[in-house]
Design an enzyme around this catalytic site. Structure first.
Site, PDB file in Angstrom:
ATOM      1  N   GLY A   9      17.225  71.463  35.538  1.00 62.30           N
ATOM      2  CA  GLY A   9      16.552  72.245  36.550  1.00 62.30           C
ATOM      3  C   GLY A   9      16.996  73.651  36.316  1.00 62.30           C
ATOM      4  O   GLY A   9      17.326  73.985  35.298  1.00 62.30           O
ATOM      5  N   CYS A  41      10.962  76.409  43.417  1.00 59.46           N
ATOM      6  CA  CYS A  41      10.388  77.548  44.426  1.00 59.46           C
ATOM      7  C   CYS A  41       8.918  77.743  44.781  1.00 59.46           C
ATOM      8  O   CYS A  41       8.866  77.869  45.779  1.00 59.46           O
ATOM      9  CB  CYS A  41      11.149  78.839  44.124  1.00 59.46           C
ATOM     10  SG  CYS A  41      12.958  78.854  43.839  1.00 59.46           S
ATOM     11  N   VAL A  76      21.564  59.391  34.218  1.00 55.51           N
ATOM     12  CA  VAL A  76      22.812  59.178  34.212  1.00 55.51           C
ATOM     13  C   VAL A  76      23.192  58.345  35.482  1.00 55.51           C
ATOM     14  O   VAL A  76      22.881  58.844  36.462  1.00 55.51           O
ATOM     15  CB  VAL A  76      23.629  60.687  34.217  1.00 55.51           C
ATOM     16  CG1 VAL A  76      25.231  60.402  34.391  1.00 55.51           C
ATOM     17  CG2 VAL A  76      23.355  61.229  32.875  1.00 55.51           C
ATOM     18  N   ALA A 101      24.885  69.163  36.444  1.00 57.94           N
ATOM     19  CA  ALA A 101      23.741  70.116  37.058  1.00 57.94           C
ATOM     20  C   ALA A 101      22.582  69.352  37.738  1.00 57.94           C
ATOM     21  O   ALA A 101      21.277  69.504  37.330  1.00 57.94           O
ATOM     22  CB  ALA A 101      23.497  71.110  35.874  1.00 57.94           C
ATOM     23  N   THR A 102      23.048  68.466  38.498  1.00 58.15           N
ATOM     24  CA  THR A 102      22.115  67.429  39.146  1.00 58.15           C
ATOM     25  C   THR A 102      21.242  67.737  40.129  1.00 58.15           C
ATOM     26  O   THR A 102      20.501  67.202  40.717  1.00 58.15           O
ATOM     27  CB  THR A 102      22.864  66.013  39.307  1.00 58.15           C
ATOM     28  OG1 THR A 102      24.031  66.118  39.882  1.00 58.15           O
ATOM     29  CG2 THR A 102      23.067  65.303  38.065  1.00 58.15           C
ATOM     30  N   GLY A 103      21.932  69.119  40.757  1.00 60.55           N
ATOM     31  CA  GLY A 103      20.902  69.513  41.919  1.00 60.55           C
ATOM     32  C   GLY A 103      21.164  68.814  43.396  1.00 60.55           C
ATOM     33  O   GLY A 103      22.184  68.297  43.510  1.00 60.55           O
ATOM     34  N   GLY A 232      16.557  70.168  55.324  1.00 56.96           N
ATOM     35  CA  GLY A 232      17.758  70.626  54.393  1.00 56.96           C
ATOM     36  C   GLY A 232      18.064  69.689  53.319  1.00 56.96           C
ATOM     37  O   GLY A 232      17.132  68.590  53.036  1.00 56.96           O
ATOM     38  N   THR A 258      35.501  71.586  37.245  1.00 56.00           N
ATOM     39  CA  THR A 258      35.745  70.711  38.359  1.00 56.00           C
ATOM     40  C   THR A 258      37.204  70.298  38.068  1.00 56.00           C
ATOM     41  O   THR A 258      38.016  70.578  37.343  1.00 56.00           O
ATOM     42  CB  THR A 258      34.961  69.493  38.148  1.00 56.00           C
ATOM     43  OG1 THR A 258      35.305  68.927  37.033  1.00 56.00           O
ATOM     44  CG2 THR A 258      33.325  69.802  37.778  1.00 56.00           C
ATOM     45  N   GLY A 267      24.979  74.808  40.193  1.00 55.32           N
ATOM     46  CA  GLY A 267      23.468  74.604  40.828  1.00 55.32           C
ATOM     47  C   GLY A 267      23.749  73.881  42.207  1.00 55.32           C
ATOM     48  O   GLY A 267      25.054  74.321  42.933  1.00 55.32           O
TER      49      GLY A 267
HETATM   50  C1  LIG Z   1      10.280  73.814  47.876  1.00 51.30           C
HETATM   51  C2  LIG Z   1      11.574  74.619  47.631  1.00 51.30           C
HETATM   52  C3  LIG Z   1      11.356  75.940  47.584  1.00 51.30           C
HETATM   53  C4  LIG Z   1      12.343  76.629  47.149  1.00 51.30           C
HETATM   54  N1  LIG Z   1      12.163  78.156  47.182  1.00 51.30           N
HETATM   55  C5  LIG Z   1      13.280  78.872  46.816  1.00 51.30           C
HETATM   56  C6  LIG Z   1      13.117  80.439  46.938  1.00 51.30           C
HETATM   57  O1  LIG Z   1      12.176  80.871  47.047  1.00 51.30           O
HETATM   58  N2  LIG Z   1      14.036  80.849  46.313  1.00 51.30           N
HETATM   59  C7  LIG Z   1      15.382  80.434  46.029  1.00 51.30           C
HETATM   60  O2  LIG Z   1      16.333  81.073  45.290  1.00 51.30           O
HETATM   61  N3  LIG Z   1      15.685  79.104  45.943  1.00 51.30           N
HETATM   62  C8  LIG Z   1      14.548  78.273  46.407  1.00 51.30           C
HETATM   63  N4  LIG Z   1      14.697  77.023  46.414  1.00 51.30           N
HETATM   64  C9  LIG Z   1      15.950  76.315  45.988  1.00 51.30           C
HETATM   65  C10 LIG Z   1      16.217  76.255  44.453  1.00 51.30           C
HETATM   66  O3  LIG Z   1      14.830  75.511  43.893  1.00 51.30           O
HETATM   67  C11 LIG Z   1      17.307  75.283  44.166  1.00 51.30           C
HETATM   68  O4  LIG Z   1      18.371  76.018  44.364  1.00 51.30           O
HETATM   69  C12 LIG Z   1      17.199  74.970  42.564  1.00 51.30           C
HETATM   70  O5  LIG Z   1      16.326  74.356  41.895  1.00 51.30           O
HETATM   71  C13 LIG Z   1      18.708  74.194  42.157  1.00 51.30           C
HETATM   72  O6  LIG Z   1      18.723  74.145  41.010  1.00 51.30           O
HETATM   73  P1  LIG Z   1      19.594  72.956  40.182  1.00 51.30           P
HETATM   74  O7  LIG Z   1      19.273  73.010  38.873  1.00 51.30           O
HETATM   75  O8  LIG Z   1      21.011  72.994  40.795  1.00 51.30           O
HETATM   76  O9  LIG Z   1      18.839  71.619  40.772  1.00 51.30           O
HETATM   77  P2  LIG Z   1      17.210  71.042  40.569  1.00 51.30           P
HETATM   78  O10 LIG Z   1      16.428  72.281  40.238  1.00 51.30           O
HETATM   79  O11 LIG Z   1      17.151  70.084  41.710  1.00 51.30           O
HETATM   80  O12 LIG Z   1      17.557  70.290  39.169  1.00 51.30           O
HETATM   81  C14 LIG Z   1      18.511  68.906  39.250  1.00 51.30           C
HETATM   82  C15 LIG Z   1      17.808  68.333  37.906  1.00 51.30           C
HETATM   83  O13 LIG Z   1      18.731  67.169  37.712  1.00 51.30           O
HETATM   84  C16 LIG Z   1      18.017  65.952  37.400  1.00 51.30           C
HETATM   85  N5  LIG Z   1      18.905  64.871  37.764  1.00 51.30           N
HETATM   86  C17 LIG Z   1      19.378  64.699  39.047  1.00 51.30           C
HETATM   87  N6  LIG Z   1      20.198  63.578  38.830  1.00 51.30           N
HETATM   88  C18 LIG Z   1      20.296  63.055  37.444  1.00 51.30           C
HETATM   89  C19 LIG Z   1      20.810  62.038  37.091  1.00 51.30           C
HETATM   90  N7  LIG Z   1      21.699  61.211  37.628  1.00 51.30           N
HETATM   91  N8  LIG Z   1      20.610  61.793  35.499  1.00 51.30           N
HETATM   92  C20 LIG Z   1      19.530  62.907  35.018  1.00 51.30           C
HETATM   93  N9  LIG Z   1      19.063  63.941  35.548  1.00 51.30           N
HETATM   94  C21 LIG Z   1      19.310  63.900  36.826  1.00 51.30           C
HETATM   95  C22 LIG Z   1      16.646  66.172  38.356  1.00 51.30           C
HETATM   96  O14 LIG Z   1      15.607  65.238  37.871  1.00 51.30           O
HETATM   97  C23 LIG Z   1      16.205  67.721  38.235  1.00 51.30           C
HETATM   98  O15 LIG Z   1      15.467  67.811  37.222  1.00 51.30           O
HETATM   99  C24 LIG Z   1      13.781  75.996  46.833  1.00 51.30           C
HETATM  100  C25 LIG Z   1      13.801  74.740  46.923  1.00 51.30           C
HETATM  101  C26 LIG Z   1      12.970  74.028  47.359  1.00 51.30           C
HETATM  102  C27 LIG Z   1      12.688  72.591  47.218  1.00 51.30           C
END
Ligand SMILES: Cc1cc2nc3c(=O)[nH]c(=O)nc-3n(C[C@H](O)[C@H](O)[C@H](O)COP(=O)(O)OP(=O)(O)OC[C@H]3O[C@@H](n4cnc5c(N)ncnc54)[C@H](O)[C@@H]3O)c2cc1C
Length: 437
Positions: A9, A41, A76, A101-103, A232, A258, A267
């Site tokens: 992500g 976003c 994973v 970085a699994t979000g 949330g 960690t 993330g």
């Molecule tokens: C509808 C919406 C609108 C938003 N609008 C805004 C905005 O306007 N401004 C802003 O700053 N933020 C916004 N956000 C928040 C922002 O999108 C998140 O903070 C950001 O996406 C986080 O990034 P990340 O990489 O941590 O997680 P993610 O983008 O969720 O990515 C995590 C990735 O990990 C993968 N994954 C998870 N578990 C596993 C596993 N076990 N094995 C392999 N892959 C895995 C998932 O498939 C995913 O692709 C919004 C969020 C949403 C849902």
């Protein structure tokens, strides 16, 4: 050296390219359960048709083509931190450094009927596609949760002629990020455009046989064929057994290390700190995820970067209204025992004589004793992001009221007004302080 990144992500992608830049000789492997990357976003704006799905989705094969970064489309399921092994559904991979970085995952509220057809969250591309299909046969929708995403979604559905009701448990929308007077600006905008809002109440039941037909809020039944739950997110970390995880996510230090040797995290899955008070909190912003990814990638590849956590700077657009916040609002500051003085400036985005100027309202929140800027809330129809970023930088630099008056700002009638709204807002705060003496 092999660096494995779990998740592609905003954070994972930033980590991968940052690691590559820091150490071009490192072997970098991204493991992502979907075969593509997309930012989250824009999803509320995809519903409305402002943004096309094909413009936000990039297959990993294209994303990493000729980059030197390898990828696996796999999920994973476990990490053996002692033997440095990542276990996926289909394979095992050893690592020297690992970046998680699994979000996050959407929270599903414990309401009867959440599993009915027509009830969704708006967290992923799959959710978005399902909602768009459902929108085609929906005339009425209910959104549970009046935060940023709930309000953006309400505007999108309304623009598609779907009669929309937001149900929010707290007394105001966009709460607790905004003070009530700023929440009201958004509420008025939604109201003007025909969105119904029910605040201080919860959806008690989602009603329907197989498909949603209505929701019950107290004694009131609201007919709808689409429900979007926007209450949330929680860190996606269940598969981690030997890494320390707290209430807000994976515990990390300022280098994003960690509790396990050689393992970094970034993330939405990490616990971060609010810069003003140092309180721990969930992450949850794309901007923060991207920066954390940069730091984790660089450090995993042998560099030395520090992560500066969050000021919770957020901005959104609800219909034509731009509204944003950075740092602490007045309510939050008072709840934490700060002696506070706020200053408000109401004006136009351009000088009165210049055509096209639009309303702009700026609120600055200062510490009443040491005059330090603690937060800002800004709403208007143009230029809000620039003013908000200015306030955000001033907070991060520890600026006080006099600094805000001394800074030299730019001005030209077709672009912005003079003085910069930071000045009248600060003067307003000064006047309030003088009256208190
Ligand atoms: C509808 C919406 C609108 C938003 N609008 C805004 C905005 O306007 N401004 C802003 O700053 N933020 C916004 N956000 C928040 C922002 O999108 C998140 O903070 C950001 O996406 C986080 O990034 P990340 O990489 O941590 O997680 P993610 O983008 O969720 O990515 C995590 C990735 O990990 C993968 N994954 C998870 N578990 C596993 C596993 N076990 N094995 C392999 N892959 C895995 C998932 O498939 C995913 O692709 C919004 C969020 C949403 C849902």
């Amino acid at each position: 050296m092999r660096i494995i990144i779990i998740g592609c992500g905003d954070a994972g992608i930033s980590a991968a390219f940052s690691a590559l830049r820091e150490n071009p000789k490192a072997e970098i492997l991204v493991i992502e359960k979907k075969g593509y990357f997309y930012p989250k976003c824009p999803l509320p704006f995809v519903l409305e048709g402002d943004v096309k799905i094909e413009d936000i989705v990039t297959p990993l094969s294209k994303l990493f083509a000729n980059s030197g970064i390898n990828y696996e489309t796999d999920e994973v399921v476990g990490v053996d931190t002692e033997n440095k092994v990542v276990q996926t559904k289909n394979n095992r991979f050893t690592y020297d450094c690992l970046i998680i970085a699994t979000g996050s995952k959407a929270v599903i509220p414990p309401i009867k009927g959440v599993n009915l057809e027509g009830v969704y969250t708006l967290k992923t591309l799959e959710d978005t596609k399902k909602i768009m299909q459902r929108m085609e046969k929906s005339k009425e929708a209910v959104i549970i949760g009046g935060g940023f995403i709930g309000c953006e979604t309400a505007a999108s559905l309304t623009n598609k002629n779907i009669s929309t009701t937001i149900v929010e448990l707290l007394p105001n929308l966009l709460s607790p990020q905004f003070d009530a007077n700023f929440s009201r600006i958004v509420e008025n905008k939604l109201n003007e455009n025909g969105v119904r809002m029910i605040t201080g109440k919860s959806v008690d039941e989602i009603i329907g046989k197989d498909e949603v037909e209505a929701v019950r809020v107290g004694d009131e039944i609201i007919a709808c064929s689409l429900v979007i739950m926007s209450v949330g997110v929680r860190p996606d970390v269940e598969f981690l057994k030997t890494i320390e995880v707290g209430k807000f996510g994976i515990k990390v230090d300022e280098k994003l290390r960690t509790s396990a040797k050689g393992v970094y995290a970034c993330g939405d899955c990490i616990r971060i700190r609010f810069m003003v008070t140092n309180e721990p909190q969930q992450s949850g912003l794309g901007t923060v995820a991207e920066r954390a990814g940069h730091v984790a990638g660089l450090n995993a590849a042998g560099g030395d970067a520090t992560f500066y956590h969050t000021l919770n700077s957020m901005i959104t657009k609800i219909f034509d209204l731009e509204i944003g916040v950075t740092g602490m609002n007045e309510t939050m500051a008072k709840e934490r025992g700060y002696k506070v003085v706020s200053g408000i400036a109401k004006g136009l985005s351009k000088p009165k004589y210049y055509p096209g100027g639009k309303e702009l309202i700026t609120k600055l929140i200062y510490h009443a004793n040491i005059h330090k800027l603690l937060g800002a809330e800004i709403a208007g129809y143009e230029g809000v992001d620039g003013y908000l970023n200015l306030a955000s930088m001033a907070i991060q630099k520890g600026s006080i009221m006099d600094d805000m008056l001394r800074f030299r700002y730019c001005y030209a009638p077709p672009i912005c007004s003079a003085p910069n709204p930071m000045i009248p807002a600060t003067e307003n705060a000064y006047r309030k302080l003088r009256r208190r003496r």
